[in-house]
Write an enzyme that holds these catalytic residues in place. Structure first.
Site, PDB file in Angstrom:
ATOM      1  N   HIS A  74      15.595  10.720 -12.862  1.00 17.75           N
ATOM      2  CA  HIS A  74      15.098  11.765 -13.816  1.00 17.75           C
ATOM      3  C   HIS A  74      14.042  12.366 -13.567  1.00 17.75           C
ATOM      4  O   HIS A  74      12.657  11.557 -13.587  1.00 17.75           O
ATOM      5  CB  HIS A  74      15.181  11.233 -15.301  1.00 17.75           C
ATOM      6  CG  HIS A  74      16.632  10.961 -15.794  1.00 17.75           C
ATOM      7  ND1 HIS A  74      17.657  11.961 -16.045  1.00 17.75           N
ATOM      8  CD2 HIS A  74      17.875   9.677 -14.978  1.00 17.75           C
ATOM      9  CE1 HIS A  74      19.261  11.479 -15.973  1.00 17.75           C
ATOM     10  NE2 HIS A  74      18.780  10.222 -15.637  1.00 17.75           N
ATOM     11  N   PRO A  75      13.644  13.726 -13.945  1.00 17.53           N
ATOM     12  CA  PRO A  75      12.067  14.119 -13.501  1.00 17.53           C
ATOM     13  C   PRO A  75      11.611  13.967 -14.952  1.00 17.53           C
ATOM     14  O   PRO A  75      12.181  13.832 -16.107  1.00 17.53           O
ATOM     15  CB  PRO A  75      12.388  15.378 -13.661  1.00 17.53           C
ATOM     16  CG  PRO A  75      14.171  15.754 -13.833  1.00 17.53           C
ATOM     17  CD  PRO A  75      14.577  14.791 -13.546  1.00 17.53           C
ATOM     18  N   GLU A  94      19.484  20.504 -18.892  1.00 26.05           N
ATOM     19  CA  GLU A  94      19.164  20.168 -20.233  1.00 26.05           C
ATOM     20  C   GLU A  94      18.220  19.767 -20.917  1.00 26.05           C
ATOM     21  O   GLU A  94      17.489  19.803 -21.998  1.00 26.05           O
ATOM     22  CB  GLU A  94      19.728  18.703 -19.277  1.00 26.05           C
ATOM     23  CG  GLU A  94      21.197  18.161 -19.424  1.00 26.05           C
ATOM     24  CD  GLU A  94      20.989  17.284 -18.272  1.00 26.05           C
ATOM     25  OE1 GLU A  94      22.631  16.479 -18.478  1.00 26.05           O
ATOM     26  OE2 GLU A  94      20.393  16.570 -17.664  1.00 26.05           O
ATOM     27  N   ALA A 128      17.799  15.813 -23.761  1.00 25.72           N
ATOM     28  CA  ALA A 128      17.360  17.021 -24.484  1.00 25.72           C
ATOM     29  C   ALA A 128      18.234  18.066 -24.570  1.00 25.72           C
ATOM     30  O   ALA A 128      17.308  18.914 -24.972  1.00 25.72           O
ATOM     31  CB  ALA A 128      16.432  17.522 -22.957  1.00 25.72           C
TER      32      ALA A 128
END
Length: 177
Positions: A74-75, A94, A128
């Site tokens: 995940h960034p 997202e 998010a």
């Protein structure tokens, strides 16, 4: 196997995949191989709700090391996911609440990400989808007050929410954005 567009599958096509193929598909939903193995092994699924429930339980059953492995894919919130694949596309969608956000909020998110990583040793993860940059920042600030055990539980639940959203996308007719 039913004829489907590469990268997009309905539930019947997903159920018909070989175990290694299903596991590869599931890794785009959660990058922990233990997750992919468990969800693939529980096929066939009667409907998307059953698949979503299995994904949620699989994330909840991951070891701490498995969760860290999933987090590594995940960034940071506010960073653009690299690449052009499904995971990058889903991540950008997202995190769309950061697109066009106030520079001050984005700077606070970047600083908060760094503090979070120093404190907890991994990327700040939040589901998010549907959140504004300000809401993501508020949640980050709130979570900085968590002790290690509480935060591990929150991270696991956020990871489960993301995995559920993604497995449903994996077998839905929705365009991947």
């Amino acid at each position: 196997m039913p004829n489907v567009t590469p990268g997009r599958r309905d539930l019947a096509a997903f159920n018909a995949l070989s175990p290694p193929q299903a596991e590869r598909e599931l890794l785009s939903c959660c990058a922990a191989p233990a997750f992919a193995l468990r969800v693939a092994a529980m096929r066939p699924y009667a409907d998307a709700a059953a698949l979503a429930a299995a994904a949620q339980e699989a994330v909840r059953g991951l070891s701490g090391a498995d969760v860290l492995q999933a987090l590594s894919a995940h960034p940071r919130i506010g960073d653009r996911a690299p690449g052009a694949g499904r995971e990058a596309s889903w991540s950008r969608a997202e995190q769309s609440g950061t697109t066009g956000a106030d520079r001050k909020v984005l700077a606070e998110l970047a600083a908060g990400n760094a503090l979070y990583e120093q404190r907890f040793g991994h990327v700040y993860l939040v589901c998010a989808t549907g959140l504004t940059a300000g809401e993501m920042l508020d949640r980050l600030k709130d979570r900085m007050g968590n002790d290690e055990d509480t935060e591990q539980a929150v991270v696991r639940e956020e990871l489960a929410k993301i995995a559920v959203l993604r497995v449903v996308k994996l077998v839905s007719d929705q365009e991947e954005t």
